[in-house]
Design a protein around this motif. Structure first.
Motif, short mmCIF file in Angstrom:
data_model
loop_
_atom_site.label_atom_id
_atom_site.label_comp_id
_atom_site.label_asym_id
_atom_site.label_seq_id
_atom_site.Cartn_x
_atom_site.Cartn_y
_atom_site.Cartn_z
N ARG A 160 0.83 -1.21 0.00
CA ARG A 160 0.00 0.00 0.00
C ARG A 160 0.87 1.25 0.00
NH1 ARG A 160 -5.20 -0.81 1.66
NH2 ARG A 160 -5.55 1.20 0.62
N VAL A 161 2.00 1.21 0.68
CA VAL A 161 2.92 2.35 0.67
C VAL A 161 3.48 2.56 -0.74
CG1 VAL A 161 5.12 3.23 1.54
CG2 VAL A 161 3.51 2.10 3.10
N ILE A 162 3.84 1.46 -1.40
CA ILE A 162 4.33 1.57 -2.78
C ILE A 162 3.24 2.12 -3.69
CG2 ILE A 162 5.11 0.22 -4.77
CD1 ILE A 162 6.50 -1.66 -2.79
N ALA A 163 2.01 1.66 -3.51
CA ALA A 163 0.89 2.17 -4.31
C ALA A 163 0.69 3.67 -4.09
CB ALA A 163 -0.39 1.41 -3.97
N HIS A 164 0.84 4.10 -2.84
CA HIS A 164 0.73 5.53 -2.52
C HIS A 164 1.75 6.34 -3.31
CE1 HIS A 164 0.65 9.22 -0.07
NE2 HIS A 164 1.97 9.11 -0.02
N TRP A 165 2.99 5.86 -3.32
CA TRP A 165 4.04 6.62 -3.99
C TRP A 165 3.92 6.56 -5.51
CZ3 TRP A 165 6.61 10.59 -2.77
CH2 TRP A 165 6.85 10.86 -1.43
N ARG A 166 3.43 5.45 -6.04
CA ARG A 166 3.19 5.42 -7.48
C ARG A 166 2.24 6.54 -7.89
NH1 ARG A 166 2.05 -0.45 -7.42
NH2 ARG A 166 3.99 -1.56 -7.88
N ALA A 167 1.14 6.65 -7.14
CA ALA A 167 0.14 7.66 -7.48
C ALA A 167 0.69 9.07 -7.36
CB ALA A 167 -1.09 7.49 -6.58
N TRP A 168 1.43 9.34 -6.29
CA TRP A 168 1.90 10.71 -6.08
C TRP A 168 3.08 11.09 -6.97
CZ3 TRP A 168 -0.11 14.95 -4.32
CH2 TRP A 168 -1.24 14.86 -3.52
N ILE A 169 3.90 10.15 -7.35
CA ILE A 169 4.96 10.46 -8.32
C ILE A 169 4.35 10.81 -9.66
CG2 ILE A 169 6.89 9.47 -9.62
CD1 ILE A 169 7.65 7.93 -7.10
N ILE A 170 3.33 10.07 -10.05
CA ILE A 170 2.63 10.39 -11.30
C ILE A 170 2.03 11.79 -11.23
CG2 ILE A 170 0.59 9.81 -12.69
CD1 ILE A 170 1.14 6.84 -11.87
N LYS A 171 1.33 12.07 -10.14
CA LYS A 171 0.67 13.37 -9.99
C LYS A 171 1.70 14.50 -9.92
CE LYS A 171 -2.79 15.55 -6.97
NZ LYS A 171 -3.86 15.77 -7.95
N GLY A 172 2.78 14.29 -9.18
CA GLY A 172 3.79 15.32 -9.05
C GLY A 172 4.56 15.58 -10.32
N PHE A 173 4.95 14.52 -11.01
CA PHE A 173 5.75 14.67 -12.23
C PHE A 173 4.94 15.28 -13.36
CE2 PHE A 173 7.36 13.17 -16.30
CZ PHE A 173 8.70 13.48 -16.21
N PHE A 174 3.81 14.66 -13.66
CA PHE A 174 3.02 15.12 -14.81
C PHE A 174 2.23 16.39 -14.49
CE2 PHE A 174 3.59 10.59 -15.77
CZ PHE A 174 4.10 10.68 -17.06
N GLY A 175 1.82 16.57 -13.23
CA GLY A 175 1.09 17.77 -12.88
C GLY A 175 1.92 19.03 -13.10
N ALA A 176 3.18 19.00 -12.67
CA ALA A 176 4.06 20.16 -12.87
C ALA A 176 4.28 20.43 -14.35
CB ALA A 176 5.40 19.92 -12.17
N PHE A 177 4.43 19.37 -15.12
CA PHE A 177 4.62 19.55 -16.56
C PHE A 177 3.40 20.19 -17.20
CE2 PHE A 177 3.74 17.75 -20.81
CZ PHE A 177 4.76 18.37 -21.51
N MET A 178 2.21 19.70 -16.87
CA MET A 178 1.00 20.23 -17.49
C MET A 178 0.80 21.71 -17.14
SD MET A 178 -0.26 17.70 -19.24
CE MET A 178 -1.98 18.03 -19.58
N ILE A 179 1.03 22.07 -15.89
CA ILE A 179 0.90 23.48 -15.51
C ILE A 179 1.91 24.34 -16.26
CG2 ILE A 179 1.16 25.13 -13.59
CD1 ILE A 179 0.13 22.89 -11.75
N SER A 180 3.10 23.81 -16.48
CA SER A 180 4.16 24.58 -17.13
C SER A 180 3.83 24.94 -18.57
CB SER A 180 5.48 23.81 -17.07
OG SER A 180 5.51 22.75 -18.01
N ILE A 181 3.03 24.11 -19.24
CA ILE A 181 2.76 24.38 -20.66
C ILE A 181 1.42 25.09 -20.88
CG2 ILE A 181 4.20 22.47 -21.44
CD1 ILE A 181 1.72 20.79 -21.85
N LEU A 182 0.74 25.46 -19.80
CA LEU A 182 -0.52 26.17 -19.95
C LEU A 182 -0.38 27.53 -20.64
CD1 LEU A 182 -2.29 25.56 -16.50
CD2 LEU A 182 -3.05 24.70 -18.72
N PRO A 183 0.56 28.40 -20.22
CA PRO A 183 0.54 29.79 -20.71
C PRO A 183 0.80 29.95 -22.19
CG PRO A 183 1.81 29.62 -18.67
CD PRO A 183 1.56 28.23 -19.15
N GLY A 184 1.78 29.22 -22.76
CA GLY A 184 2.21 29.47 -24.14
C GLY A 184 1.10 29.31 -25.15
#
Length: 450
Positions: free
Chosen positions: A185-209
């Motif tokens: 369950r700890v591994i599952a927690h980190w899988r979800a949050w690494i996905i959210k953290g990595f891709f979330g920052a990328f998506m926000i970064s490409i919003l303005p252009g």
């Protein structure tokens, strides 16, 4: 009970088609408002500069314009909070004292997770350059409100969860070392949050252009420049994809049934996905990368400049491919994200192929770059480009297979959908038949002669 192997009905989607459509309507309305703001401000005699709202924060508000209608529709029309898959019980709530300890353990795990992600953002050099600077500014501003709001949210949520000891709780229990915790369950927690953290920052970064480009597009100039209208429409469709997709990463909330149920457990799936995004993509697919496919290939507008008819037809083809790509994201509504299982989508373009986004994206790259047509370097340069783009397409095929393996192991509905598509999918069924025929042909050719 119907037999999944023989049923003629496609399984019902876990997300209604209307969710994405109301989000799209909200986004288009916001874009129109931003373009018309000079006239609106003049009519209302508002103070300040009377210019189009094309800044990064206008792009950020686009998330509200698209996300809020989707939330309202999901709750008041689709009533997703009542779905059994939320794991919530609305018939009664537990006593606050019974869940308070669980909530504090969960908050420990959640806040520690955010601290680790913040440290990784600080260490990652690429997050402090170029387009990522905006994402870091947004996430930094949101940190304190998120910490404060997480307290009442978790306390409220745990009183309604059938099993409040979720993956985040298990990570908190691991840190506090006061109760039994489950490593998986700890591994599952980190899988979800690494996905959210990595891709979330990328998506926000490409919003303005892209948002600024769409808001400032000039119809008069588009009409006078060959191929410019198609390029502008493609830009708008990419903005739709990015805006709706970013909402998906932000709104991973259990009461909306949009929480991450599991992250992809296969290393191959992670490798295939990460190769397609910064910073890894810089050394793989971008100019100068190992699989660069546009060297001395100026693309479709260059080769078709002398034929307005062909330019218009080809531009329309590219717009259609991009439209399918954006449609595939809109179909997810609040649930879009990479490498996750958040329910099964079976409507829209997913009635034709299991991977409409990957298929349309790769067809777009081949059609737009025309890698086999080069201005310098001769046939060898063209061959390098073709091989490079072929390998890029192979990576996306690899991604698709690993995603299927993940979902097939998670949900009986997806297994039913997978089987239905193999039989009746407009694109998937013929491709599957062709693959099987080729496989039989190879096996027969390998049989020893009598």
């Amino acid at each position: 009970m119907r037999d999944a192997a023989t049923s003629s009905d496609c399984p019902r989607s876990d997300v209604s088609a209307a969710v994405g459509l109301v989000g799209l309507a909200g986004l288009l309305g916001w874009i129109a408002f931003c373009r018309a703001f000079p006239d609106i401000s003049a009519a209302l005699d508002l103070p300040g500069p009377r210019a189009r709202l094309d800044g990064p924060y206008a792009a950020l508000l686009g998330l509200v314009a698209s996300g809020l209608p989707m939330v309202v529709w999901s709750v008041f029309v689709d009533r997703v909070h009542r779905n059994p898959s939320t794991g919530l019980s609305w018939s009664g709530t537990q006593d606050p004292g019974a869940t308070r300890s669980v909530s504090f353990t969960k908050l420990t795990g959640l806040w520690a997770t955010w601290a680790v992600l913040a440290a990784l953002y600080a260490i990652g050099r690429w997050y402090w350059d170029g387009q990522y600077l905006f994402a870091m500014k947004v996430l930094g501003f949101a940190a304190v409100p998120a910490l404060v709001l997480s307290i009442p949210y978790i306390l409220w949520l745990d009183r309604r969860m059938e099993n409040p000891r979720d993956a985040t709780w298990h990570f908190g229990a691991f840190l506090l070392n006061r109760e039994a915790w489950d490593k998986d369950r700890v591994i599952a927690h980190w899988r979800a949050w690494i996905i959210k953290g990595f891709f979330g920052a990328f998506m926000i970064s490409i919003l303005p252009g892209g948002f600024a480009e769409v808001v400032n597009a000039n119809p008069g100039e588009l009409a006078s420049q060959p191929g410019a209208l198609a390029v502008a429409m493609i830009s708008l469709l990419f903005v739709i994809d990015v805006q709706i997709g970013t909402v998906g990463y932000v709104m991973t909330l259990r009461p909306l049934d949009s929480h991450i149920r599991s992250g992809n457990p296969f290393l191959a799936g992670w490798v295939a996905a990460l190769l397609c995004y910064p910073p890894f993509v810089y050394g793989v697919m971008n100019a100068g990368g190992l699989l660069a496919y546009e060297a001395n290939a100026p693309g479709w507008r260059h080769w078709m400049a002398d034929s307005p008819l062909l330019l218009s037809v080809w531009g329309g083809w590219l717009v259609m491919l991009t439209g399918v790509y954006a449609w595939a994201t809109v179909a997810f509504g609040l649930r879009f994200s990479n490498l996750t299982y958040r329910g099964v989508i079976t409507h829209g373009p997913y009635r034709f192929t299991r991977h409409p986004a990957y298929l349309s994206k790769n067809l777009f790259w081949w059609s737009a770059s025309l890698p086999f047509l080069v201005t310098d370097g001769g046939p060898m340069e063209a061959i390098r480009n073709v091989v490079g783009l072929s390998l890029v397409s192979a990576i996306y095929y690899w991604r698709a297979r690993t995603e299927e393996a993940h979902l097939l192991g998670e949900d009986a509905k997806y297994r039913e959908y997978h089987a239905w598509m193999a039989r009746q999918g407009t694109i998937t069924a013929p491709l599957g038949a062709l693959t099987r025929a080729l496989g039989r042909g190879r096996s027969e050719s390998l049989q020893p002669a009598e």
